[in-house]
Each structure stands twice: as structure tokens, then as C-alpha cells.
Design an enzyme around this catalytic site. Structure first.
Site, PDB file in Angstrom:
ATOM      1  N   HIS A 175      34.680  79.840  49.922  1.00 12.39           N
ATOM      2  CA  HIS A 175      35.607  79.043  48.895  1.00 12.39           C
ATOM      3  C   HIS A 175      36.412  77.730  49.419  1.00 12.39           C
ATOM      4  CE1 HIS A 175      39.186  78.521  46.358  1.00 12.39           C
ATOM      5  NE2 HIS A 175      38.278  78.875  45.411  1.00 12.39           N
ATOM      6  N   CYS A 551      22.121  71.783  43.511  1.00 13.13           N
ATOM      7  CA  CYS A 551      23.580  71.792  43.342  1.00 13.13           C
ATOM      8  C   CYS A 551      24.272  72.317  44.470  1.00 13.13           C
ATOM      9  CB  CYS A 551      24.303  71.871  41.986  1.00 13.13           C
ATOM     10  SG  CYS A 551      23.778  73.615  41.523  1.00 13.13           S
TER      11      CYS A 551
HETATM   12  C1  PEP Z   1      25.366  77.565  44.798  1.00 14.59           C
HETATM   13  O1  PEP Z   1      25.385  78.923  44.775  1.00 14.59           O
HETATM   14  O2  PEP Z   1      24.724  77.097  45.310  1.00 14.59           O
HETATM   15  C2  PEP Z   1      26.059  76.894  43.652  1.00 14.59           C
HETATM   16  C3  PEP Z   1      26.273  75.490  43.459  1.00 14.59           C
HETATM   17  O3  PEP Z   1      27.172  77.551  43.222  1.00 14.59           O
HETATM   18  P1  PEP Z   1      28.511  78.222  43.740  1.00 14.59           P
HETATM   19  O4  PEP Z   1      28.808  77.636  45.080  1.00 14.59           O
HETATM   20  O5  PEP Z   1      29.767  77.742  42.635  1.00 14.59           O
HETATM   21  O6  PEP Z   1      28.225  79.681  43.847  1.00 14.59           O
END
Ligand code: PEP
Ligand code: MG
Length: 599
Positions: A175, A551
Site C-alpha cells: 500500500h 494498470c
Molecule cells: C493490480 O492488482 O495490479 C492493481 C492495479 O490493483 P491494486 O494495486 O489496487 O490491487
């Protein structure tokens, strides 16, 4: 006088005048050699960039061509490099240095500890151990470094207030790391040798203790934690930077979007050349002070009616968030992800917080505390999160969909540019899950069209972040209108390595050659990459024009961007501050420069 003082000769030569000198003197070699001398002297005397840098390049060139004297160089050797050569010569990773403050290279470094270089740049400030304290001191214009064992969404306000973030636990997609990169703030994560004692307000290592208020510096580009304040060099973006980016844009095939959750993120993303938002993590909007209470009411509600009452309070705030984002992005694509994280992340912890929510809901605090305890999970990352929330509590997704469509109508009215929202469903494993959630999104789109008299064009797609989703991409693409590979979770689930706990053992894995690099930083081509490749192929077999992006944090990593180019993704999406890196890396990939830097 030359030789007696610093001198710059041949002043007045530039790209244009050197051509005239060559023509009028009838000696191209003389003109370019004069220009070279001017550049070298100017760099040395005015910019302090030593002579030897240029001599080394010249010597290398002479060696390669078997020349011994400068006069062996012919006019051909003086040719200017092409734009494409310029684009391939720059290391995209080095742009990070240009975009953030860095530690003065001549400064003394008193290293206390080392963690992971989780978000680049450097910052100094007073140690604080809580986000509330960070916010309180920021309000008094004090500069702080937020030190936490790990951060959670509840720390967003403290992270905003801090100059930089230091955590004891957590990997490159923890995080703290992801959020700090998004904010463009330095972060060192997983500095496991440090011991933090919240109650005593201290941080210690090897017999040394630092207390709240002591000054430290973190260098998020190297992972170092330093004692005291260290001099910094501020970044300065020149017009040349924009020119280079323009050249990169002219050759790249991949689109570049940004992961942006707030209006400020969106503005930064646009400034750095993002062509849309590839991921808006809506939960990051839920932690503002005025809404966390309503979010808690929603979670702790034990029936649909009270959940809907809490959601009704959130709707106008969520709608206003989206209007802002759509307005700033002026018709560029915006992908909004429905609520994803495990609900317990939003829960009140202290008795005081529980009492506050209970009062707002008119509920019994003890009952609420029990409900909070019920929501505890042993393995929250594999638990009640992602689309599972929308399936168990459809009213949450309904509220978000309503906010998105109503905002699209409003923003299009304000800007005169149609908004085509992309609604993204997280953590899909099966087509049936997506079918169900998409049906309720479609129903809400129709309801809003009826109520407002305006039909919004939109797409519903999904994150591909579980191995099963990659394997079943063919049927998922029957429903999905786009895929976004979310390689943070895909890496976590493919390796079975917790992204929040990886720091403690990935170091030895790399030191012993089991892994060449941290798979949360640079995509594991053979394993996770294979899952992405399979997902793309199978998805596009069903829908040839399926829009496919990425992403995860890999979207801003040059080697991973090269991979995304190879497998013909449509775009990468990364934190706003990494957008220029992705643009350059995408251009280099299009020009055939390999991931390891070989041409
Ligand atoms: C991912 O899991 O790659 C993502 C972009 O979402 P998060 O980092 O919020 O889990
Ligand atoms: Mg994810």
C-alpha cells in the site's frame, strides 16, 4: 585570455549558424569541429560538465573507426544524430531523477538503515508515527516523514501531509509503495531492520534510538534512511524535455495512461502527457474525513435498508469526485474501478471510533464492535473483496454506477465534450461474476438515461488479475468490452507471494539468483507474462478489437513496457510521475530497443 582564465570560444554557433559557417567557409569539417569545441567549452565553463565527458565519447568513436588523430575525422563523422537515435540513447529509468528532488551528490550520507527504493525522490523531515500527527504538524507548516510499520488506506491523509513515507514492512507493491508513487512522494518500504515502538514513540536500530521529532532523510531512489537533514537538488524540467517527449510520442505504438484517483493526480497526469486515466481506485476517495463515517455505516449495516441509507449519503460525494475527474480529463478516456479492497480496511478500530459510528447510526456500540469482529479475515487479499463485494452487496456497485453515469451527464454538459466512462470490475475469476455485475451496471445506465433524458455511451470491462481469468479470457471477453491486466495482484496470485509481505524474503531470492529481479517491479515474462499473453490472445480471439491495457505498477517499468509492446497491448497505465518514463520506454520498444538496453 585563453589558458589564463575560463574561456568560451566560438560563441554564436548553433544548429543553424553552423550550417552557414560550413557553407561560407566551404569546409564542413572545420565548421563542425568549431561547433564541437564551443559545446565542450560551454558545458565545462558554464555548466560545470567536465571536458572529459566529451573527450571520452570522441575517443570511443575514434577507436571504433580506427582513427588516431582528431583530423582523421571526416565530415560524415560530424553528422547530427537523428531524433530516433536521441530517443533510444536515454535511459528511461534515469528520467525519475529529473522528476523528483534528489540528494546532493556531494552531501555526506549517514545511513541508518536500508529498505526498498519504493518511490523515487528524497525528503527530509521530523519523524512522526501516526497519520493524525502528520496532518497536525503539516497544518503548522512543519515537514514530516511518516514512519509506520505498514500503511493502510486509513493513512492516506497522513501520507498526503508527509514529505515522505518510511515503512518497516511491505514490498514494492505494498500500500505505501503504490500510494506514494501515485502521489509522487518518496517512499522507502520494508526497512525490516528498524524497530518501531508506537507507544514509546521511538524507532531504533543497533542500539540507536530516534524519537518522534528527530530529523531523518529518506532516499526513495536508493532505499536509504539517513540521519539528519541532507542537502537536496531540485528538479528542473526544460523545454528540451518536452521536445524529447514529442519525439518519443511520434514513434511509440502503445498508449500511455495514468493511474489517478484524485483531481490533483489527474492534473499531474495530464501535465506529464497522459492520454487518459487507466485506473481510478475509487476506495481512495472513501477516506476523506467527511465520508469515512458514512463508509463505516455502510459496512457495519446489518441489513440492506441501512446499507442503502449509508450509500445515499456517499452518492453525492462520489458523484462530485467523478464530475471533477471527467471535467479535468476533457473527454479523454477514464477507467473507474468499482470498490475493490477488503471491507475490514475501512473499519473503525478504537472504541472512540466505534462509538462515533454507532452514534451516527443510532446503533448499539457493542453490536457494532461484534460486527466489526465478524468481518475479520485470515487472508483478506484472497477474501471478501473485488467483485465479491458487488455480488454480495449489489447496492454498493449500484451507487457507484449511478454516481459515474450522473457525473458523465453533468461533466459533458459543463465541458461540451462527451464523456465515455469505462466501468471496471475488479477480481473477476469467472464470466458469471462479470455477467451479474455488468447487468446491474447496465440497468443503472438505463435508469439514469431515463431520469436525465441523456444516454451516456460507456463500456464495462474487467481487471484480469487472477490466473483463472487469464485462462478463461475467451469467455470473459464475451461480456467484457475491455481488459486491464492488473499485474500487482496477478503477480501475487501467480507466484502465491503476498505483495505486502514479500520484502522479508525476496532479497535472499534475488541474492541467490532464484529470481533475477523483484517480480512486483519488473514483470516476470515467463510466468506472469505468459498469463498476460494467454489472456490477450484468448480475449482477442473472441473479440478481435478488444481494448487491452495494463494498470499494475509494471505499467511504469521500462522492461515491462517493452513486454507490453511486444504482446501488442493498446496502452499501459502507471502513476502520473512515471508517465514520461512509460512514454520514452514505449518509444524505445517501438524502435526495437530491447528490454536490457541492447539496441
Ligand atoms: C493490480 O492488482 O495490479 C492493481 C492495479 O490493483 P491494486 O494495486 O489496487 O490491487
Ligand atoms: Mg488489484
Amino acid at each position: 585570455m585563453p589558458g589564463m582564465m575560463d574561456t568560451v570560444l566560438n560563441l554564436g554557433l548553433n544548429d543553424a549558424t553552423v550550417q552557414a559557417l560550413a557553407k561560407n567557409s566551404g569546409d564542413k569539417r572545420f565548421a563542425y569541429d568549431s561547433y564541437r569545441r564551443f559545446i565542450t567549452m560551454y558545458s565545462d565553463v558554464v555548466l560545470g560538465l567536465g571536458h572529459h565527458h566529451f573527450e571520452e565519447i570522441l575517443d570511443d568513436h575514434k577507436d571504433r573507426n580506427g582513427y588516431t588523430l582528431d583530423t582523421d575525422l571526416t565530415t560524415d563523422d560530424w553528422g547530427l544524430i537523428t531524433r530516433k537515435e536521441a530517443v533510444t540513447r536515454i535511459d528511461p529509468g534515469a528520467l525519475d531523477q529529473l522528476l523528483h528532488p534528489t540528494i546532493d551528490p556531494n552531501a555526506e550520507r549517514k545511513i541508518i538503515a536500508t529498505g526498498l527504493p519504493a518511490s523515487p525522490g528524497a525528503a527530509s523531515g521530523e519523524i512522526v508515527f501516526s497519520s493524525d500527527e502528520a496532518e497536525a504538524l503539516k497544518a503548522k507548516d512543519r515537514k514530516v516523514i511518516l514512519v509506520r510499520v505498514e500503511t493502510s488506506p486509513e493513512d492516506i491523509h497522513g501520507m498526503h501531509a508527509a514529505e515522505g513515507i518510511l515503512t518497516i514492512r511491505g514490498g514494492m507493491t505494498s500500500h505505501a509503495a503504490v500510494v506514494a508513487r501515485g502521489m509522487g512522494k518518496p517512499c522507502v518500504s520494508g526497512a525490516g531492520a528498524l524497530r518501531v515502538d508506537y507507544a514509546a514513540g521511538t524507532m531504533s536500530i543497533a542500539g540507536r534510538t530516534f524519537k518522534a521529532g528527530d530529523i531523518i532523510t529518506i532516499d526513495g531512489s536508493t532505499g536509504q534512511v539517513l540521519a539528519g537533514r541532507v542537502p537536496m537538488t531540485e528538479p528542473a524540467l526544460s523545454g528540451e524535455f518536452g521536445t524529447l517527449m514529442g519525439w518519443a510520442d511520434a514513434v511509440r505504438k502503445l498508449g500511455v495512461r495514468a493511474n489517478a484517483d484524485t483531481p490533483n493526480d489527474a492534473r499531474v497526469a495530464l501535465k506529464f502527457g497522459a492520454e487518459g486515466i487507466g485506473l481510478c481506485r475509487t476506495e481512495h476517495m472513501f477516506f476523506e474525513e467527511d465520508r469515512i463515517r458514512a463508509v463505516r455505516e455502510m459496512i457495519l449495516a446489518d441489513d440492506e435498508k441501512s446499507r442503502r441509507a449509508a450509500l445515499a449519503k456517499l452518492l453525492p460525494m462520489q458523484r462530485a469526485d467523478f464530475v471533477d475527474l471527467f471535467e479535468i480529463m476533457q473527454g479523454l478516456p477514464v477507467t473507474i474501478r468499482l470498490l475493490d479492497p477488503p471491507l475490514h480496511e475501512f473499519l473503525p478500530h478504537s472504541e472512540e471510533e466505534i462509538a462515533e459510528v454507532a452514534a451516527a447510526m443510532g446503533a448499539d456500540p457493542k453490536k457494532l464492535a461484534d460486527r466489526a469482529r465478524d468481518l475479520h479475515e485470515f487472508n483478506p487479499m484472497l477474501g471478501f473483496r473485488g467483485c465479491r463485494l458487488a455480488i454480495a452487496y449489489p447496492e454498493i456497485a449500484e451507487m457507484q454506477a449511478r454516481a459515474i453515469f450522473e457525473a458523465a451527464v453533468e461533466a459533458a454538459k459543463r465541458t461540451g465534450k462527451p464523456v465515455v466512462p469505462e466501468v471496471m470490475v475488479p477480481l473477476i475469476a469467472t464470466k458469471a461474476e462479470l455477467d451479474l455485475v455488468k447487468a446491474s451496471i447496465d440497468a443503472m445506465a438505463e435508469a439514469v438515461a431515463r431520469e436525465t433524458g441523456t444516454k451516456v455511451a460507456y463500456q464495462v470491462g474487467t481487471m484480469i488479475e487472477l490466473p483463472r481469468a487469464s485462462l478463461r479470457a475467451a469467455e470473459i471477453a464475451e461480456t467484457a468490452e475491455f481488459f486491464s491486466f492488473s499485474t500487482n495482484d496477478l503477480t501475487q496470485t501467480a507466484f502465491g507471494i503476498s505483495r505486502d509481505d514479500a520484502a522479508s524474503f525476496l532479497g535472499p531470492y534475488m541474492a541467490r539468483g532464484i529470481l533475477a529481479s523483484d517480480p512486483f517491479v519488473s514483470i516476470d515474462r515467463e510466468g506472469v507474462g505468459e498469463l498476460v499473453r494467454i489472456g490477450v490472445e484468448r480475449g482477442r480471439k473472441t473479440k478481435a478489437k478488444l481494448k487491452v491495457g495494463i494498470c499494475g505498477e509494471h505499467g511504469g517499468d521500462p522492461a515491462s513496457v517493452a513486454f507490453c509492446h511486444e504482446i501488442a497491448l493498446d496502452y499501459v497505465s502507471c502513476s502520473p510521475f512515471r508517465v514520461p518514463i512509460a512514454r520514452l520506454a514505449a518509444a524505445q520498444a517501438a524502435l526495437g530497443k530491447g528490454p536490457a538496453g541492447e539496441a
